[in-house]
Design a protein around this motif. Structure first.
Motif, PDB file in Angstrom:
ATOM      1  N   GLN A   1       0.845  -1.184   0.000  1.00 17.11           N
ATOM      2  CA  GLN A   1       0.000   0.000   0.000  1.00 17.11           C
ATOM      3  C   GLN A   1       0.886   1.241   0.000  1.00 17.11           C
ATOM      4  N   ASN A   2       0.609   2.166  -0.908  1.00 16.12           N
ATOM      5  CA  ASN A   2       1.441   3.355  -1.090  1.00 16.12           C
ATOM      6  C   ASN A   2       2.879   2.970  -1.430  1.00 16.12           C
ATOM      7  N   GLY A   3       3.020   1.853  -2.149  1.00 16.01           N
ATOM      8  CA  GLY A   3       4.340   1.361  -2.510  1.00 16.01           C
ATOM      9  C   GLY A   3       5.044   2.241  -3.531  1.00 16.01           C
ATOM     10  N   GLN A   4       6.346   1.966  -3.700  1.00 14.98           N
ATOM     11  CA  GLN A   4       7.167   2.775  -4.590  1.00 14.98           C
ATOM     12  C   GLN A   4       6.839   2.552  -6.064  1.00 14.98           C
ATOM     13  N   VAL A   5       6.470   1.340  -6.442  1.00 17.11           N
ATOM     14  CA  VAL A   5       6.151   1.068  -7.847  1.00 17.11           C
ATOM     15  C   VAL A   5       4.946   1.893  -8.289  1.00 17.11           C
ATOM     16  N   ALA A   6       3.918   1.875  -7.460  1.00 18.82           N
ATOM     17  CA  ALA A   6       2.723   2.662  -7.779  1.00 18.82           C
ATOM     18  C   ALA A   6       3.024   4.157  -7.751  1.00 18.82           C
ATOM     19  N   GLY A   7       4.078   4.529  -7.015  1.00 16.56           N
ATOM     20  CA  GLY A   7       4.446   5.937  -6.908  1.00 16.56           C
ATOM     21  C   GLY A   7       5.241   6.462  -8.085  1.00 16.56           C
ATOM     22  N   LEU A   8       5.698   5.553  -8.960  1.00 18.08           N
ATOM     23  CA  LEU A   8       6.441   6.003 -10.137  1.00 18.08           C
ATOM     24  C   LEU A   8       5.543   6.860 -11.025  1.00 18.08           C
ATOM     25  N   THR A   9       6.112   7.883 -11.600  1.00 20.26           N
ATOM     26  CA  THR A   9       5.338   8.731 -12.510  1.00 20.26           C
ATOM     27  C   THR A   9       5.312   8.118 -13.903  1.00 20.26           C
ATOM     28  N   THR A  10       4.416   8.618 -14.734  1.00 24.01           N
ATOM     29  CA  THR A  10       4.326   8.125 -16.110  1.00 24.01           C
ATOM     30  C   THR A  10       5.637   8.346 -16.844  1.00 24.01           C
ATOM     31  N   ALA A  11       6.249   9.504 -16.636  1.00 28.33           N
ATOM     32  CA  ALA A  11       7.518   9.813 -17.308  1.00 28.33           C
ATOM     33  C   ALA A  11       8.620   8.851 -16.869  1.00 28.33           C
ATOM     34  N   GLN A  12       8.630   8.515 -15.575  1.00 27.74           N
ATOM     35  CA  GLN A  12       9.652   7.590 -15.077  1.00 27.74           C
ATOM     36  C   GLN A  12       9.483   6.199 -15.684  1.00 27.74           C
ATOM     37  N   VAL A  13       8.242   5.715 -15.723  1.00 23.87           N
ATOM     38  CA  VAL A  13       7.980   4.377 -16.268  1.00 23.87           C
ATOM     39  C   VAL A  13       8.301   4.323 -17.755  1.00 23.87           C
ATOM     40  N   SER A  14       7.900   5.338 -18.492  1.00 22.06           N
ATOM     41  CA  SER A  14       8.113   5.329 -19.942  1.00 22.06           C
ATOM     42  C   SER A  14       9.579   5.477 -20.320  1.00 22.06           C
ATOM     43  N   ASN A  15      10.416   5.847 -19.338  1.00 16.91           N
ATOM     44  CA  ASN A  15      11.850   5.992 -19.608  1.00 16.91           C
ATOM     45  C   ASN A  15      12.686   4.870 -19.003  1.00 16.91           C
ATOM     46  N   LEU A  16      12.022   3.858 -18.451  1.00 14.40           N
ATOM     47  CA  LEU A  16      12.761   2.703 -17.940  1.00 14.40           C
ATOM     48  C   LEU A  16      13.489   2.003 -19.087  1.00 14.40           C
ATOM     49  N   LYS A  17      14.673   1.535 -18.811  1.00 18.84           N
ATOM     50  CA  LYS A  17      15.405   0.774 -19.815  1.00 18.84           C
ATOM     51  C   LYS A  17      14.771  -0.616 -19.934  1.00 18.84           C
ATOM     52  N   THR A  18      14.949  -1.251 -21.088  1.00 21.76           N
ATOM     53  CA  THR A  18      14.350  -2.567 -21.285  1.00 21.76           C
ATOM     54  C   THR A  18      14.881  -3.580 -20.272  1.00 21.76           C
ATOM     55  N   ALA A  19      16.140  -3.437 -19.884  1.00 25.47           N
ATOM     56  CA  ALA A  19      16.705  -4.348 -18.881  1.00 25.47           C
ATOM     57  C   ALA A  19      16.022  -4.146 -17.530  1.00 25.47           C
ATOM     58  N   GLN A  20      15.666  -2.899 -17.228  1.00 22.40           N
ATOM     59  CA  GLN A  20      14.964  -2.617 -15.978  1.00 22.40           C
ATOM     60  C   GLN A  20      13.549  -3.185 -16.007  1.00 22.40           C
ATOM     61  N   VAL A  21      12.895  -3.063 -17.159  1.00 24.09           N
ATOM     62  CA  VAL A  21      11.545  -3.613 -17.304  1.00 24.09           C
ATOM     63  C   VAL A  21      11.580  -5.131 -17.121  1.00 24.09           C
ATOM     64  N   ALA A  22      12.549  -5.768 -17.741  1.00 21.01           N
ATOM     65  CA  ALA A  22      12.669  -7.225 -17.647  1.00 21.01           C
ATOM     66  C   ALA A  22      12.997  -7.676 -16.226  1.00 21.01           C
ATOM     67  N   ALA A  23      13.543  -6.756 -15.416  1.00 19.22           N
ATOM     68  CA  ALA A  23      13.926  -7.092 -14.044  1.00 19.22           C
ATOM     69  C   ALA A  23      12.767  -6.986 -13.060  1.00 19.22           C
ATOM     70  N   LEU A  24      11.664  -6.364 -13.479  1.00 14.13           N
ATOM     71  CA  LEU A  24      10.519  -6.215 -12.583  1.00 14.13           C
ATOM     72  C   LEU A  24       9.998  -7.575 -12.121  1.00 14.13           C
ATOM     73  N   THR A  25       9.600  -7.662 -10.883  1.00 15.46           N
ATOM     74  CA  THR A  25       8.998  -8.904 -10.401  1.00 15.46           C
ATOM     75  C   THR A  25       7.546  -8.954 -10.872  1.00 15.46           C
ATOM     76  N   THR A  26       6.945 -10.120 -10.825  1.00 13.87           N
ATOM     77  CA  THR A  26       5.546 -10.240 -11.235  1.00 13.87           C
ATOM     78  C   THR A  26       4.640  -9.410 -10.329  1.00 13.87           C
ATOM     79  N   ALA A  27       5.005  -9.312  -9.059  1.00 14.16           N
ATOM     80  CA  ALA A  27       4.212  -8.502  -8.125  1.00 14.16           C
ATOM     81  C   ALA A  27       4.286  -7.029  -8.509  1.00 14.16           C
ATOM     82  N   GLN A  28       5.452  -6.595  -8.970  1.00 11.79           N
ATOM     83  CA  GLN A  28       5.610  -5.200  -9.391  1.00 11.79           C
ATOM     84  C   GLN A  28       4.826  -4.927 -10.665  1.00 11.79           C
ATOM     85  N   VAL A  29       4.871  -5.860 -11.595  1.00 10.16           N
ATOM     86  CA  VAL A  29       4.148  -5.706 -12.860  1.00 10.16           C
ATOM     87  C   VAL A  29       2.654  -5.561 -12.589  1.00 10.16           C
TER      88      VAL A  29
END
Length: 297
Positions: A104-132
């Motif tokens: 609840q009020n976690g950091q993943v949900a706190g990411l902004t749209t700009a931050q998410v859209s600028n994640l590197k592909t390696a960072q996206v692939a590193a996300l856990t299923t819970a984060q996704v």
């Protein structure tokens, strides 16, 4: 070593480097500035509770330096991730990305749209299923095709139905065939008509028979043209009687002769008079004797 017990060591290390080497640049940052980070870490180390530290606004250079020298503390110093620049988030290691909280009020949900859209592909692939699963739909729809296709099939299956339904048609059309085939039947049923009709003739044949059989009839009847004609014979066989009986006359008329011939006799039997009459001569001639006998008179 736990985070709590290692903070002192990390402060000492930063202070020592800052004291002994004041004119050397580390990852583009003057080491003389290390003392400032050491001060920040020291200032909050005593108030660290349950591995959570108070938020401290850090510049991009500080984020990069902390990521290189003490990533655990760097992450805990930044619970309010929305305050970090997009460059700062992009500088995070994959370990730091995986460590972002999902509660609840976690950091993943706190990411902004700009931050998410600028994640590197390696960072996206590193996300856990819970984060996704907790990525906000507003952020997800701004991810690029490259980012979406960086998701593993396991990550794709972790997406909720609500997340899937929010994908832009261009994103759906850009999904790799492996990720498309990984979508669960429940997720597929969450697709809107616009999303389904956005599938290309290269994507449709990769749908599994289970996926095809799960398509909502109101969506299936909107599949036309080349994508419709790209259904494999196995996929046609997988269509349910309800699905076939709801095909429009235009759809039936557009099917290839090989697709008509692949229809199960129960499906042919369910065709209405209008549907049978819509079959072209070439299609009718492709009917098997069993299919002809199944047609209601």
């Amino acid at each position: 070593v736990s985070l709590l017990s290692s903070i002192g060591d990390q402060v000492s290390l930063l202070s020592a480097i800052a004291f002994h080497v004041s004119d050397v640049s580390v990852i583009g940052v003057q080491v003389s500035e290390l003392s400032e980070i050491a001060f920040h870490v020291s200032a909050v180390s005593d108030s660290c509770t349950h591995f959570r530290l108070p938020a401290i606004v850090m510049d991009d250079w500080q984020v990069k330096l902390m990521a290189a020298l003490c990533p655990l503390v760097a992450l805990m110093l930044m619970p309010d991730v929305a305050a970090i620049s997009t460059a700062g988030v992009a500088a995070m290691s994959t370990d730091q990305i995986r460590a972002l909280t999902t509660g609840q009020n976690g950091q993943v949900a706190g990411l902004t749209t700009a931050q998410v859209s600028n994640l590197k592909t390696a960072q996206v692939a590193a996300l856990t299923t819970a984060q996704v699963a907790v990525l906000e739909s507003a952020d997800l729809v701004k991810m690029t095709t490259a980012q979406l296709n960086a998701l593993t099939t396991t990550q794709v299956q972790a997406l909720t139905g609500a997340q899937v339904s929010y994908l832009e048609t261009a994103q759906v059309a850009g999904l790799s065939t492996s990720n498309l085939a990984a979508i669960t039947t429940a997720q597929l049923q969450s697709l809107t008509t616009a999303q389904l009709t956005a599938l290309t003739s290269k994507q449709v044949p990769t749908l599994t028979t289970a996926q095809v059989a799960s398509l909502e009839t109101e969506n299936l009847v909107k599949l036309t043209g080349t994508p419709l004609q790209s259904l494999t014979t196995d996929q046609v066989v997988a269509l349910t009687t309800t699905q076939v009986s709801n095909l429009t006359t235009d759809q039936l008329n557009a099917l290839k002769a090989t697709q008509i011939a692949a229809m199960a006799t129960d499906d042919v039997k369910a065709l209405t008079t209008a549907q049978v009459q819509a079959l072209a001569t070439l299609q009718t001639s492709s009917l098997t004797t069993a299919q002809i006998q199944a047609i209601e008179t």
